[in-house]
Write an enzyme that holds these catalytic residues in place. Structure first.
Site, PDB file in Angstrom:
ATOM      1  N   LYS A  23       0.820  -1.210   0.000  1.00 44.80           N
ATOM      2  CA  LYS A  23       0.000   0.000   0.000  1.00 44.80           C
ATOM      3  C   LYS A  23       0.855   1.261   0.000  1.00 44.80           C
ATOM      4  O   LYS A  23       0.580   2.209  -0.748  1.00 44.80           O
ATOM      5  CB  LYS A  23      -0.940   0.001   1.212  1.00 44.80           C
ATOM      6  CG  LYS A  23      -1.928   1.164   1.191  1.00 44.80           C
ATOM      7  CD  LYS A  23      -3.068   0.995   2.172  1.00 44.80           C
ATOM      8  CE  LYS A  23      -2.635   1.300   3.579  1.00 44.80           C
ATOM      9  NZ  LYS A  23      -3.791   1.585   4.469  1.00 44.80           N
ATOM     10  N   SER A  24       1.908   1.281   0.815  1.00 46.32           N
ATOM     11  CA  SER A  24       2.767   2.463   0.897  1.00 46.32           C
ATOM     12  C   SER A  24       3.404   2.788  -0.451  1.00 46.32           C
ATOM     13  O   SER A  24       3.439   3.948  -0.878  1.00 46.32           O
ATOM     14  CB  SER A  24       3.868   2.247   1.946  1.00 46.32           C
ATOM     15  OG  SER A  24       3.334   2.110   3.232  1.00 46.32           O
ATOM     16  N   ARG A  28       2.650   6.004  -3.196  1.00 50.40           N
ATOM     17  CA  ARG A  28       3.750   6.851  -3.646  1.00 50.40           C
ATOM     18  C   ARG A  28       3.964   6.760  -5.151  1.00 50.40           C
ATOM     19  O   ARG A  28       4.287   7.765  -5.794  1.00 50.40           O
ATOM     20  CB  ARG A  28       5.025   6.481  -2.878  1.00 50.40           C
ATOM     21  CG  ARG A  28       4.988   6.945  -1.419  1.00 50.40           C
ATOM     22  CD  ARG A  28       6.030   6.235  -0.564  1.00 50.40           C
ATOM     23  NE  ARG A  28       6.133   6.794   0.782  1.00 50.40           N
ATOM     24  CZ  ARG A  28       5.266   6.555   1.762  1.00 50.40           C
ATOM     25  NH1 ARG A  28       4.224   5.759   1.543  1.00 50.40           N
ATOM     26  NH2 ARG A  28       5.430   7.103   2.961  1.00 50.40           N
ATOM     27  N   SER A 167       8.099   9.669  11.865  1.00 46.15           N
ATOM     28  CA  SER A 167       6.887   9.410  11.088  1.00 46.15           C
ATOM     29  C   SER A 167       7.212   9.490   9.611  1.00 46.15           C
ATOM     30  O   SER A 167       7.650  10.540   9.118  1.00 46.15           O
ATOM     31  CB  SER A 167       5.801  10.433  11.433  1.00 46.15           C
ATOM     32  OG  SER A 167       4.756  10.408  10.481  1.00 46.15           O
ATOM     33  N   GLN A 169       5.101   9.549   7.250  1.00 48.44           N
ATOM     34  CA  GLN A 169       4.164  10.458   6.597  1.00 48.44           C
ATOM     35  C   GLN A 169       4.610  11.907   6.739  1.00 48.44           C
ATOM     36  O   GLN A 169       4.583  12.672   5.767  1.00 48.44           O
ATOM     37  CB  GLN A 169       2.768  10.256   7.165  1.00 48.44           C
ATOM     38  CG  GLN A 169       2.182   8.888   6.844  1.00 48.44           C
ATOM     39  CD  GLN A 169       0.813   8.677   7.459  1.00 48.44           C
ATOM     40  OE1 GLN A 169       0.233   9.574   8.053  1.00 48.44           O
ATOM     41  NE2 GLN A 169       0.288   7.471   7.321  1.00 48.44           N
ATOM     42  N   ASP A 318       2.223  -0.609  12.206  1.00 41.16           N
ATOM     43  CA  ASP A 318       1.004  -1.152  11.598  1.00 41.16           C
ATOM     44  C   ASP A 318       0.791  -2.625  11.923  1.00 41.16           C
ATOM     45  O   ASP A 318      -0.340  -3.121  11.849  1.00 41.16           O
ATOM     46  CB  ASP A 318       1.036  -0.967  10.078  1.00 41.16           C
ATOM     47  CG  ASP A 318       0.803   0.478   9.671  1.00 41.16           C
ATOM     48  OD1 ASP A 318       0.228   1.232  10.473  1.00 41.16           O
ATOM     49  OD2 ASP A 318       1.209   0.855   8.557  1.00 41.16           O
ATOM     50  N   ARG A 349      -5.897   2.185  18.592  1.00 40.72           N
ATOM     51  CA  ARG A 349      -5.567   0.760  18.535  1.00 40.72           C
ATOM     52  C   ARG A 349      -5.126   0.197  19.880  1.00 40.72           C
ATOM     53  O   ARG A 349      -5.219  -1.015  20.084  1.00 40.72           O
ATOM     54  CB  ARG A 349      -4.504   0.510  17.452  1.00 40.72           C
ATOM     55  CG  ARG A 349      -5.064   0.658  16.046  1.00 40.72           C
ATOM     56  CD  ARG A 349      -4.043   0.395  14.965  1.00 40.72           C
ATOM     57  NE  ARG A 349      -4.667   0.509  13.648  1.00 40.72           N
ATOM     58  CZ  ARG A 349      -3.986   0.615  12.508  1.00 40.72           C
ATOM     59  NH1 ARG A 349      -2.661   0.617  12.522  1.00 40.72           N
ATOM     60  NH2 ARG A 349      -4.627   0.711  11.359  1.00 40.72           N
ATOM     61  N   ARG A 390      -7.058  -3.154  10.340  1.00 40.92           N
ATOM     62  CA  ARG A 390      -6.041  -4.002  10.969  1.00 40.92           C
ATOM     63  C   ARG A 390      -6.574  -4.685  12.233  1.00 40.92           C
ATOM     64  O   ARG A 390      -6.172  -5.811  12.540  1.00 40.92           O
ATOM     65  CB  ARG A 390      -4.778  -3.192  11.254  1.00 40.92           C
ATOM     66  CG  ARG A 390      -4.171  -2.634   9.963  1.00 40.92           C
ATOM     67  CD  ARG A 390      -2.721  -2.272  10.088  1.00 40.92           C
ATOM     68  NE  ARG A 390      -2.277  -1.546   8.903  1.00 40.92           N
ATOM     69  CZ  ARG A 390      -1.918  -2.116   7.751  1.00 40.92           C
ATOM     70  NH1 ARG A 390      -1.952  -3.427   7.628  1.00 40.92           N
ATOM     71  NH2 ARG A 390      -1.533  -1.375   6.722  1.00 40.92           N
TER      72      ARG A 390
END
Length: 433
Positions: A23-24, A28, A167, A169, A318, A349, A390
């Protein structure tokens, strides 16, 4: 509200070649295609809700996208266009935060929004440093929550930003902004977070240097003087998605799984190493290395014991919900600390993991930055996913040793659309509304 029930599983041996694409890297790849002036070719793009939303935003910014079964061709516009409508990131914090950085140096007005969960996640960690260099960003809660209204600035100031948190992000958003600044920029973080952005942009020709300085990981960025080379990439399987089945093999007696064509980026396989430390038999087999190291991961069941996890948290943030399931059946006590970031993911979470484990008969308690789990015997229960993909997938994997019902499972589609199909190869899966 939709639900899934799984029955207790017997032993299994399985080779999985169709784990969801990463996904990452998918996010990108779509975004970074806008930094070139030639078409980018992307094979094995993740066709999940989050990444498809990113692809729609790329289209709204002026790119032409041609799709076939095997590949996506993205033809970038001569210059990024001001969209006529709001840009919807769905459930994706990656999408929203990275687009803030990408658009900060573009002349135009942009509004970024998302679903009800994303609209409650903190955005000031990106918006505040971008404002300090000249981007105009506002939103709810004094600019901390979406919808975010962004007016780009083609005259961004050079900067040296020391992030208080590790991070990927935040780092990625600032790297993207730095590419359009008036001078050289630096970003540093206290630990190395996922480094896909640095690797991929360097592979496209960006002048980016990474090194350690005074105990911090530092990224130095020289602004673009010309468009980057287009991407030609086949996206590997997502280790965060693969990890659910690694845990499945680790907790189901006499079981083994071969996970093929996974990115073996060191910042992405830490959870597998923790599982190995707990006693599972884990083998890594590297096969190629272009933008990313890629290979197979083989996981075989063994008796598990408790573990303490407090280092390299950004590398496994994650995977912690799935790792909590392994901790729940391990012998002894496990502790997770320095993971406060879990509280601002798609759900809180920490609370969701602890409360759901308690429903399953496991002793667990919260800390502000993590939790303690005393391994024991999992019992079947009705689990609330908290709208978090998740959490949903982690407790379905827990069902392999006890049976389980998980409610509100539509969220799984945001990252792993074929998860239930793969799960049904090792256990009986019952779906309902």
């Amino acid at each position: 509200m939709s639900y899934v029930k799984v029955e207790k599983a017997s032993s299994f041996e399985l080779t999985i070649s169709d784990i969801a694409p990463d996904k990452s890297i998918s996010h990108r790849s779509a975004m970074f295609s806008l930094l070139s002036d030639e078409p980018s070719q992307i094979e094995n793009f993740l066709r999940a809700e989050d990444t498809l939303n990113t692809l729609e935003i790329v289209k709204a910014l002026g790119a032409q996208v041609e799709e076939s079964d095997e590949k996506i061709l993205i033809k970038p516009p001569k210059q990024i266009q001001e969209p006529k409508d709001v840009l919807d990131c769905g459930n994706s914090g990656t999408g929203m935060r990275l687009f803030c950085g990408l658009l900060a140096g573009i002349n135009g007005f942009f509004v970024l929004t998302g679903d009800k969960y994303l609209r409650e996640r903190p955005m000031a960690r990106v918006a505040k440093p971008l404002r300090s260099i000249g981007a105009k960003i506002d939103g709810r809660d004094n600019g901390n929550k979406a919808p975010l209204a962004l007016r780009g600035n083609t005259d961004l100031e050079p900067f040296d930003y020391e992030s208080p948190i590790a991070s990927a992000q935040v780092k990625s958003a600032l790297i993207l902004a730095a590419l359009r600044a008036k001078g050289e920029c630096s970003i540093s973080e206290p630990e190395l977070s996922r480094d896909h952005t640095e690797r991929m942009l360097q592979g496209m020709g960006a002048n980016i240097d990474t090194h350690w300085s005074h105990g911090r990981y530092r990224v130095d960025v020289v602004p673009l003087t010309k468009p980057l080379e287009p991407l030609k990439i086949r996206i590997p399987a997502d280790p965060s998605s693969a990890f659910f089945f690694a845990v499945a093999a680790a907790i189901a007696p006499r079981s083994k799984v071969v996970l093929e064509n996974i990115t073996l980026n060191p910042t992405r396989i830490e959870a597998f190493k923790v599982l190995q430390k707990m006693g599972a038999d884990v083998v890594f087999l590297e096969k190629e290395n272009k933008y990313e190291p890629i290979g197979d991961i083989i996981v075989t069941h063994n008796s598990l014991h408790g573990v303490e996890v407090s280092e390299n948290i950004p590398w496994l943030i994650d995977e912690l919900p799935a790792l909590a399931i392994a901790m729940a059946v391990a012998d002894g006590r496990s502790i997770v600390r320095n993971a406060k970031e879990l509280r601002v993911k798609e759900s809180d979470r920490i609370t969701c993991v602890v409360e759901n484990l308690k429903k399953c008969g496991i002793q667990a308690q919260e800390f502000e930055d993590g939790y303690e789990i005393i391994g024991g015997e999992l019992h079947s229960a009705a689990i609330d996913s908290c709208g978090d993909h998740r959490i949903a997938m982690s407790f379905l994997i827990a069902g392999l040793v006890s049976g389980m019902e998980v409610r509100d499972i539509e969220c799984i589609k945001t990252s792993f659309p074929n998860f239930l199909d793969l799960l049904s190869q090792i256990v009986k899966v019952e779906r309902g509304d």
